[in-house]
Every structure is written in structure tokens, then in C-alpha cells.
Motif scaffolding. Structure first.
Motif: not given
Lengths: 433, 433
Positions: B329-332, A326, B334, B325-326, A330-336
């Protein structure tokens, strides 16, 4: 990530899990580089004592006791020290700096999850902890992502290998708790001080983590009702066997509905009766399993090694590789998410089934009077059986239908003071029968 | 995503899964909006026939037969039509335009996975297909992410509910294959034309998907050795029962090592013997389970409903919510990597254990001569038992140790032409005994 596409990995702790993570990170560096698209460079292993004996031979030059410097010079921190201090401060500082963290520390995540997630969200760092529950078993990610579109109604987990080993041995060999615990200690399944395991503290930490994921609601560990296995006697085990049941220490997280239909959530840990044909009954030795009931998916079970150095290392490395992929993409983290904010129900509000064993004076009408006590408080009986009668004492076993805990506790309190009653010998809940 | 933070979801197909996905998307819209941070707006349901009967009452104004227009006006496509055409073209076109896709279409992913993943990678679109294997059971994500740091050695899956129902019924009730199939059809577990299930085509599609994830290697579905359950007789079942074994249709994916140590991978589907104390033996009715052996994690098992409209909808919606959600949040995206590029081994290179039942002329020295045939080709026997002897015909049951398939096939070929042999009555592999 630095220019030559590598991620600087700091490993904290070189115990049974940490030393396996270090070994595999070094051995599989090329494979991971291909999978991730960047090299996972183990830059150091933080330990308290440089000369302590290790499960695995680790390169001396990687070991360091300057953990602060190690953490500050890394892109990813893998925290495997366990315990709250200094793990909490190190993890927090890393997350605040935007450094990603993988941890297997259930006590830390259970006690400080909200604080850690807030720090991660604020900086955009990732925080993963698949190994914190169920060891090698993938359970965090399935709950958080695979079931993200479903409504989890209940989670029942055998999440502590030590107690499962002990209870399994009591069932399969008729051992007493003390005998089984002694063997578990000799074989390394139980620690010298087994309190965290046999009193259910370890399982309670895991219950709070499972509940927060299952219900998108923070369930503080202090709110987890906890009973260990020390009250489980060979007699209770033998009685369960006769009824085609086994006793398992369960971490249970479920939605609870009050009489007015309002919804809350509850997490609790106690030994409970499980029918032998339930999938959880087939979980032997020190294995773990998590059984999930979801509204759409129905029943699911996840089974595997709940502990062990190399097994737990698998989950840690899965998190590390996923997080690094991840990071590269790139891209933000996803949090529960904890978006639901449901109230947490106390144990007294829980509805389940019960089995109560009572010694009474063997007198005419005693069964009717005992049955009456249950009925008086609205606790509906499913079975009432006289098992033994000896020297004027009869042993009654009462099985109830679904009943609310508060009502059952009231019945028990009154039974203990009842003229007919010599002793309430045992009391166990029946969760999967 | 448009400005008011919603994602336009196009649903293709309103069969048993599609209609449940539609229902839940509408019923749970508010919950999903909180979990995702954007509204999942069901903009249309593409169907071939607007007036076909549905499992669920769906709003008429959402149904459309203009599937092209629906797809082109969406941010996410959920493809639940099944089959290759027109699903392939619709999914491909969506991915090429950068539109994310969720699909439950195992035939499509198995046959065109590389093409679809390439299209997704090129545009940055996401492609998720948790429901394609194991229905409601989370298995794609655990293999791709949770085990990303491990080395999967073997996957054994009960991935077809119809055949598991049939085999389970044969074992538990002594039914013949035809009887069990008839009941499965009546209960809706088997389709009017059960070929895809009982001949193992469905399981083979799933095997190729599991293998690609487990080994980071494309394993074309054409390379999957496939045997269905039509050869399983009541006699074979009865013999397995006597040996405390059950017959399960398994999708097996494993690393295969040649005598020179070189590594390849193999995927195959056939009915095999499983010991009754193996966790896979306890998978009854139409349930599915996937058993994984990984180098570090050890043995894991994932169990649940492998089919069913609402159950499969859970996995589809899990993908949809996760993907959304992804997206928020943005980001490529996976994508599961196919970085290992291992060669695919033919069935002849597989090493496993075998049980062969042979009718021979009951003559002096016959057992020694049959045993000699195995030894001659380097196939080591574990057991040789004479089960029945009737009118000059003796039935021998040979169990082998681990042996290479090519050698065993040579032995079988020679036995069929052997003077002592009346008939090779049955031949089954033993995978988890």
C-alpha cells in the motif's frame, strides 16, 4: 492535514460514548499530540438537540446541530450517533471526500460494511470501527492484522453485555428471565426497549462483522441465523447447572464443511450450553469475551468491558490516534480484505451438538422408540437420560454427538408429531462442552 | 518490491518456530498472495547446520548456511534464530538497508529495542515482533494501536509457559518444585537448562517490551527487578490454596506514584499471590495471559498459547502479512513511540501488598511485638494469624495493606534480627487479591 500540523476532528453524537470521547480528547490533547505528531483538534460536536442533558459537561461552543457543515469542515469524523440514518449518509459522504472515519456503529458497519469500505478504498480514506464489537476489547485489529497469516476456524463471542448479565444472574441467583431483565433495566444494563439485545439483533450485527474479518468474506447480516434468550427458562438453567454447564448467548462464526468437503462459512446467534471449565463460562456480569480457534495459533481469548461510555471511548480513541498516526506518516489506508468470497452456509448446514428435552408418555419401550427416531435420521446420541417421571409423563433429556442441523430439525419435527411425545420442552445447542 | 509484485522473504532459523513458518509460507503462498496483493516468496532459510534434524521436512534447496548473502538478497527478513549474536547484527544491517524485519526474539528486542527502532526509523524499514511476547497471543499490536488513546495503568502478565506449567502442577497435584520441573522437562515444556525460565530472565525480557509499549517509555531490561520461582515451596503453595489463592509468576509493569505525586514506571518479575476468582488464576498448564488495567478501557485480558512452534508461527506470519500489506500500500512504517520518557522507578518505590510468614518464639506478647514492628515503619497490617505452634515455635502469617517496598524491606531486615524471631520463612507479594 493543515500547515500547523493539526487534524480537525468532528465528533457526531454526545451520548454516553460521545461525551466521554469529547472529554478525553480535550483532556488528553497534549498527550495525543505527542503520540500522533499532530494536534487532534476537536472542532465540533454534532448533536440533534443542543440542550439535551449530557453525562459530561461539554463546552457549549463546541456543540452544533449543523452536522452537515461540521462534517464538511473536518479531516476526521468520529461517528457515535448510532443507527443507520443519518449516520450512513454522513459517513459515506465523508469517506467519499477522503475524510477518515472512526465509528462505533455496529448496525451501520454490519448492514453497510461493503458499501462503506468501497467508498473508503476509492478515495483512500480510512475507516476504523474497533468499538463496534466488544466495546473496549481489541478484537477487530487482532483479527484483521495479528491473525492475518493464520486460518481462523471458529469465533465464539459473548458480545452482548445485557444478555450476559441476565443469563449470569439467572445462573448465579436462580432468577427468572423476567426478574433478571428487570434488574438489568434498573441498573442501566438494559434499555427501556430491550428487543435489540434480548432478541439477539445486536449480537447478530457483531457476528456479521466478526465473520467478515475472520473469513475474508462478506457475511450479510440477513444471513445470520438469530435466536434470542427469551426461550431460556429457569428450568433450562437449573438443568445446565446440574450438568456443570452454563447458558451463554453466543455469536458464532465458523467454517462449515459439507459432506463433499466443500467449504462455506456461517454466522449465527443463539443461547448455547458452555462447559463450566471453558474460558467463556467465566465471563460474568455484563463483560464480553471473544474466543477464537485458529489453525496455527490454537485457542485465543480476548476479554473485557463490552459496553459503557468511557470503556467504549477507549476503543474509539485508539482508532482515532492510530488513524491519525498513519495520516501523519503518509501511505494508503489498509482495509480488511474480503478476498476469500466463500459461500455462506445456511443454518441447516451447520454441524454442532444438541440437547433436547422431551416429555413423553411413560410407557414400556418409549426410550427405545425415541432413541430410534434419532438413529433413523443419522443423529448419533451421546446420552439419553430420564430426569423426572410424574403422573405418567417422563421427561427425557437427549444429548447428541455432532450432527447436522437439518437432520436434527427433521427429528424434532417428527418427535412433535410422535404418539409417544407429549411435548418437546426445550432444545438447546451445546457449543463449548 | 520487484516488478512481478513479489516480496523476497529470507527466513533465519529453522527451529521449532522457523520450520513451521517455512511450512506455512509454502503451503499458504496462494492465500497470502491474495491477502497481500503480492507473492511472499521464501527465497531461503538460513541455518547454521544444513544437516540438523528438523521438526518439518523442508525443501533442501531452500536451506543455506550463507546467511549474509541470504539477508542481502531479500526484501523482508524473518529472524527466528534467537539469542543476541549474530541475530542483532543481521537485523540491524537489514533495517539499515531499509529491509523490513519480523522477529520473535524477545531477548534481542528487550536488550536492543531502542537501537533497532532507531535504525528502522532512519531507513523507513518496518520492525514487528508480535511473537516476542505471549507467543500466539496478539498483545503488541493491541497495546501499541488499540490502546493508543488510553492510559495504561498496569500490565500483569503470565508470560512464561514453563513456570506457569510448574506452578500449576504444584497447585493442582501438590507436587514439589523439583518434581514439577522434572515433568516439565520430560514433556518438553522446560529446556535442559531451565535457568532462563525458572529464574525469570525470559519473563523479564518480556516485561521490558510490555512496559515500553504500555508507557511509551524505554524501560531497560537491567532495571527490571527479577525473582524466579525457585523459592516457591510446596508449603507456600499449600498456604495459598488454603486462602483461595494461587501463586503465579507475573511480569508486572505499572505506573508508580511517589508521595509527592510524581509519576514513574516500574517493571518487575516475581511469583505473587493471585486470588482464585481473578481471571489470571484460571490460566492453567503452559498457557499465557496478559491482564491490562487501563484508565478508560478498564480491565482487559488476552489469553492463549504463549509458546509452541506452530502457535508462535501464527504471530510471526501475522506480522509478515501485515507488514507486506503495508509495503504494497505504500507509506512509512509506524513505530511504537517512546514519547513519554517517564523515569523508571526502582523496586524500592513500588507499592503493593505483602504476605510474610515468620517463625517466632511462642512467648506472651509476641504477636503484639511483631505487629508493632510493622506499625513502627508505617506498614499497615490487614491480617495477623497464628497458623501453627509446635515445640515453642509459633508460625505467624502477616498480610499487609498496600505498602511501599522499601518500608517492608526495612521491617523484614529488623525482624530477621529480632529477639522474638526464629526465622522469616517466606515472603511473597500479593498482586491480584
Amino acid at each position: 492535514m493543515n500547515e500547523n500540523r493539526s487534524l480537525r476532528v468532528a465528533l457526531l453524537g454526545a451520548g454516553s460514548v460521545g461525551s466521554q470521547v469529547a472529554r478525553l480528547l480535550l483532556e488528553r490533547a497534549d498527550t495525543y499530540e505527542v503520540r500522533v505528531g499532530a494536534r487532534l483538534e476537536l472542532v465540533g460536536i454534532g448533536v440533534r438537540n443542543l440542550d439535551a442533558p449530557r453525562d459530561v459537561d461539554l463546552p457549549k461552543d463546541l456543540l452544533t446541530s449543523d452536522i452537515d457543515a461540521l462534517v464538511d469542515g473536518s479531516d476526521v469524523v468520529v461517528e457515535l450517533m448510532g443507527g443507520i440514518d443519518p449516520a450512513r449518509a454522513l459517513v459515506l459522504r465523508s469517506l467519499e471526500r477522503g475524510v477518515d472515519v472512526v465509528t462505533a456503529n455496529k448496525a451501520l458497519v454490519a448492514a453497510h460494511g461493503p458499501e462503506l469500505r468501497a467508498a473508503a478504498s476509492a478515495s483512500g480514506a480510512m475507516l476504523l470501527y474497533e468499538a463496534a464489537v466488544g466495546g473496549a476489547i481489541p478484537i477487530i485489529r487482532p483479527l484483521d492484522a495479528s491473525l492475518a497469516g493464520d486460518r481462523v476456524m471458529r469465533v465464539m463471542g459473548i458480545v452482548n453485555g445485557t444478555t450476559n448479565y441476565i443469563l449470569d444472574k439467572m445462573h448465579r441467583e436462580g432468577a427468572t428471565l423476567d426478574e433478571a431483565l428487570r434488574v438489568a433495566t434498573e441498573l442501566g444494563y438494559a434499555e427501556a426497549d430491550p428487543t435489540a439485545d434480548i432478541e439477539g439483533f445486536d449480537a447478530a450485527s457483531k457476528a456479521t462483522i466478526l465473520a467478515s474479518l475472520a473469513f475474508h468474506t462478506e457475511v450479510p447480516v440477513a444471513s445470520v441465523h438469530r435466536e434470542g434468550i427469551t426461550g431460556v427458562t429457569a428450568e433450562t438453567v437449573a438443568q445446565a447447572e446440574k450438568d456443570d454447564q452454563v447458558i451463554k448467548l453466543l455469536a458464532i462464526c465458523e467454517r462449515v464443511f459439507a459432506d463433499d468437503g466443500s467449504e462455506s462459512v456461517n454466522a449465527r446467534v443463539y443461547p448455547a450450553l458452555v462447559a463450566k471449565d471453558h474460558p467463556l463460562a467465566a465471563v460474568h456480569e455484563a463483560k464480553n469475551a471473544i474466543f477464537i480457534e485458529a489453525e496455527a495459533a490454537g485457542d485465543l481469548m480476548f476479554y473485557g468491558a463490552g459496553a459503557g461510555g468511557v470503556e467504549t471511548a477507549s476503543a474509539v480513541l485508539g482508532d482515532l490516534v492510530s488513524l491519525s498516526r498513519r495520516r501523519v506518516a503518509g501511505g494508503q489506508a489498509l482495509h480488511p480484505g474480503v478476498s476469500a468470497h466463500l459461500p455462506v452456509a445456511p443454518m441447516s448446514a451447520v454441524v454442532t451438538r444438541y440437547q433436547v428435552t422431551i416429555d413423553v408418555k411413560d410407557q414400556p419401550g418409549v426410550m427405545a422408540r425415541i432413541a430410534g427416531k434419532f438413529g433413523e435420521h443419522g443423529v448419533s446420541m451421546e446420552s439419553l437420560e430420564q430426569r423426572i417421571s410424574d403422573e405418567g409423563i417422563a421427561t427425557l433429556v437427549v444429548g447428541t454427538h455432532q450432527a447436522r442441523e437439518s437432520l436434527v430439525q427433521t427429528v424434532l419435527e417428527q418427535l412433535r408429531q410422535h404418539d409417544d411425545v407429549v411435548e418437546v420442552r426445550s432444545f438447546i445447542r451445546a457449543e463449548a462442552v
